[in-house]
Design an enzyme around this catalytic site. Structure first.
Site, PDB file in Angstrom:
ATOM      1  CE1 TYR A 325      -3.168   2.907   0.463  1.00 53.38           C
ATOM      2  CE2 TYR A 325      -3.634   2.161   2.678  1.00 53.38           C
ATOM      3  CZ  TYR A 325      -3.887   3.021   1.634  1.00 53.38           C
ATOM      4  OH  TYR A 325      -4.840   4.000   1.769  1.00 53.38           O
ATOM      5  CB  CYS A 326       0.996   4.299   0.210  1.00 47.79           C
ATOM      6  SG  CYS A 326       1.590   6.009   0.163  1.00 47.79           S
ATOM      7  CG  LEU A 327       6.014   5.989  -0.142  1.00 54.26           C
ATOM      8  CD1 LEU A 327       6.668   6.910   0.869  1.00 54.26           C
ATOM      9  CD2 LEU A 327       6.811   5.977  -1.443  1.00 54.26           C
ATOM     10  N   GLY A 329       3.890  -0.281  -1.279  1.00 56.06           N
ATOM     11  CA  GLY A 329       3.806  -0.908  -2.593  1.00 56.06           C
ATOM     12  C   GLY A 329       5.025  -0.612  -3.442  1.00 56.06           C
TER      13      GLY A 329
END
Length: 589
Positions: A325-327, A329
């Site tokens: 998720y987000c960074l 990811g």
């Protein structure tokens, strides 16, 4: 590395010893201290960068007389069109568009409030015309000037002045002004909380309406691995049999992991466990100054790779469905490319990215703060502290959406005297974390400024990694109104790999779009799968060819994972001596 009793060790590198801050020459030290003091005064923003953008805009506009004439012509035409509504005897027709929620209250149709509203909206159009599409003005400077103009306009909006806001005057008349007394009390409470968050104060966790382990993060599980950087939570099965391939979720280090395990009805983790998936979750430790030299390689080796080793040991070597998720990811994509380079894919069976960028050429409104001057200022601030503090980071995100996160909230809580009703997501959003100096600096310089991951220049283990090496099924989620990871930027992964890629675009923003539980009203999504080796579709082509669905996207992802699993099995019980979820790291200030 010493593990707590009852937590099974897993193979993986130990956290490196913290490298002491190197002695700097006196003149370099002085310059950094001066920049750090300036950064504290400006909230980490670069005065030089904003000044250069303003000067560039003023000079380019000065030699664009036609642009100035165009702006004034638009303003004059709208003023003439609005002039009939200046008279108190004129009633505004109900067909007047009210698309701006700041002026949705019926009182804005009455005189004199409609006069102030119309004048403000004309000013917005005027300044938008003056800050857009100016020949010779760099794209980055245009974004900065437009952003600054929007901030000043939002500050001057008539809704922020109680005597110009019909909703506030109506409430004040009905309550005999008691709304202002309640608002003043709310303001004093917020000032006290702000003072407690100052960097000079001892770190203190804000008072949360929803506490991890009591109200949120309550899905049953145990901490099965811990080192100085992560706790790895394995959730207890809620079905008799489970899918053989486990799911490992890698949240961003700029957020507490339990955004994906909020209340049971809002929990993505529980949704997956109830459908037979063995779910593991990384819980990052909230770093302090002692972790100043933990960088991307540290978070890869002792974070992602250590967690993968622990999951393999717990699940008998079954391929892992990894989701970031987000960074988190971005870190996962980097790790997956590293494994593809070194181990032909390694233990991963599939890769899922939630609102995670891999190409940072167009990072959205975060790009406003990304240039060499801005990063030099922010670097000096982090260098002096050893980390970027949670309130400092939260202030930057609030500025990106000041209309909703600052002025709308201030109007409701201070002028109307109404506290916004807290929910689990709002409570989570207040639970800020810190970022290590080196990690944040490397992310800003290597990813946002240098775009090294997308261009094959990012090195792991001394050698570059390339996303083109990925050869496993990909599931990528973008959100329609994402200020942090714009979906068109997330979509660029199509250009970086030829692997099978399912792209899903859901309604909502960076957080609310991902926390999209079944039954949530007004949820929708589009989805399309590009098979390996097939031609590229542009984002606009995706919108026209994708399949539209009403409802939550969670079932679609779960079915995608199930279709790529090899069958079901009986999972061994969780270790009896291991600490219960949510662990200890998520509870630390």
């Amino acid at each position: 590395m010493k593990l707590d009793d009852g937590i099974a060790p897993a193979k993986g590198p130990a956290i490196p010893e913290c490298v002491p801050q190197q002695e700097l020459p006196a003149h370099v030290w002085l310059d950094k201290q001066f920049r750090a003091c300036l950064a504290r005064a400006t909230g980490g923003l670069s005065v030089i960068s904003a000044s250069m953008a303003g000067l560039d805009w003023a000079l380019q506009l000065g030699i664009s007389p036609a642009k100035l004439m165009q702006a004034w012509q638009v303003w004059l035409r709208q003023s003439i069109e609005d002039s009939p509504r200046l008279l108190p005897t004129t009633s505004e027709p109900p067909s007047v568009p009210q698309s701006d929620q700041r002026f949705a209250h019926p009182g804005w149709r009455d005189w004199p409030y409609r006069c102030w509203r119309d004048a403000f909206m004309r000013s917005e159009v005027f300044w938008e015309t003056l800050t857009q599409d100016i020949d010779g003005l760099s794209r980055h400077h245009q974004h900065i000037v437009s952003f600054c103009a929007r901030q000043w306009l939002d500050l001057a909006a008539p809704g922020n002045a109680w005597w110009m806001n019909p909703e506030v005057t109506s409430v004040a008349s009905r309550t005999l002004g008691s709304n202002f007394l309640r608002g003043f009390h709310h303001w004093l409470e917020d000032i006290g909380e702000w003072l407690s968050e100052l960097p000079a104060s001892p770190p203190a966790r804000p008072v949360l309406e929803y506490l991890p382990g009591r109200d949120v993060a309550v899905t049953p599980g145990k901490v099965v691995f811990r080192n100085a950087l992560i706790e790895l939570i394995e959730y207890a099965p809620l079905t008799d049999t489970v899918w053989r391939e486990p799911v490992l979720i890698v949240p961003s280090w700029i957020m507490r992991y339990y955004i994906l395990d909020l209340k049971p009805e809002d929990s993505l983790v529980r949704h997956m466990v109830e459908r037979g998936h063995t779910v593991f979750m990384i819980s990052w430790k909230n770093p302090d100054a002692s972790a100043r030299d933990f960088g991307l390689n540290t978070y890869l080796e002792s974070g992602l790779f250590a967690a993968l080793d622990a999951v393999l040991a717990r699940c008998d070597g079954a391929p892992i469905h990894a989701a970031g998720y987000c960074l988190g990811g971005t870190l996962l994509a980097t790790g997956a490319a590293t494994l593809a380079r070194d181990a032909g894919g390694g233990p991963l069976g599939s890769l899922t990215l939630f609102a995670a960028e891999t190409d940072f050429h167009d990072p959205g409104e975060l790009g406003l703060f990304i240039d060499k001057s801005s990063l030099a200022t922010l670097d000096a601030l982090m260098w002096s502290q050893g980390f970027l503090d949670g309130p400092q980071m939260k202030s930057a995100f609030q500025m990106l959406n000041a209309r909703d996160l600052i002025w709308s909230r201030a109007m409701s809580e201070y002028l109307l005297g109404q506290r916004l009703r807290a929910n689990d997501l709002i409570s989570w959003n207040r639970d800020a974390t810190r970022l290590p100096y080196r990690l944040h600096s490397e992310c800003l310089h290597k990813l946002f400024l240098g775009n090294e991951l997308a261009t094959g220049k990012l090195c792991v283990g001394g050698r570059p990694v390339a996303l083109s090496d990925l050869d496993l099924p990909l599931f990528v989620v973008g959100t329609e109104h994402d200020h942090v990871s714009p979906w068109r930027s997330v979509y660029k992964l199509h250009l970086l790999t030829q692997a099978e890629l399912t792209f899903l675009l859901t309604s909502g923003g960076h957080n609310a779009g991902i926390v999209s539980e079944p039954g949530h009203p007004r949820r929708r999504y589009r989805v399309h799968t590009r098979h390996a080796g097939t031609p590229y579709l542009s984002p606009d082509q995706f919108l026209s060819r994708s399949t539209y669905h009403e409802g939550s996207w969670w079932p679609a992802w779960q079915q995608w994972l199930a279709a790529r699993s090899s069958g079901r099995c009986v999972r061994e019980p969780l270790p009896s001596g291991s600490p219960e979820a949510p662990g200890t790291y998520v509870l630390e200030a």
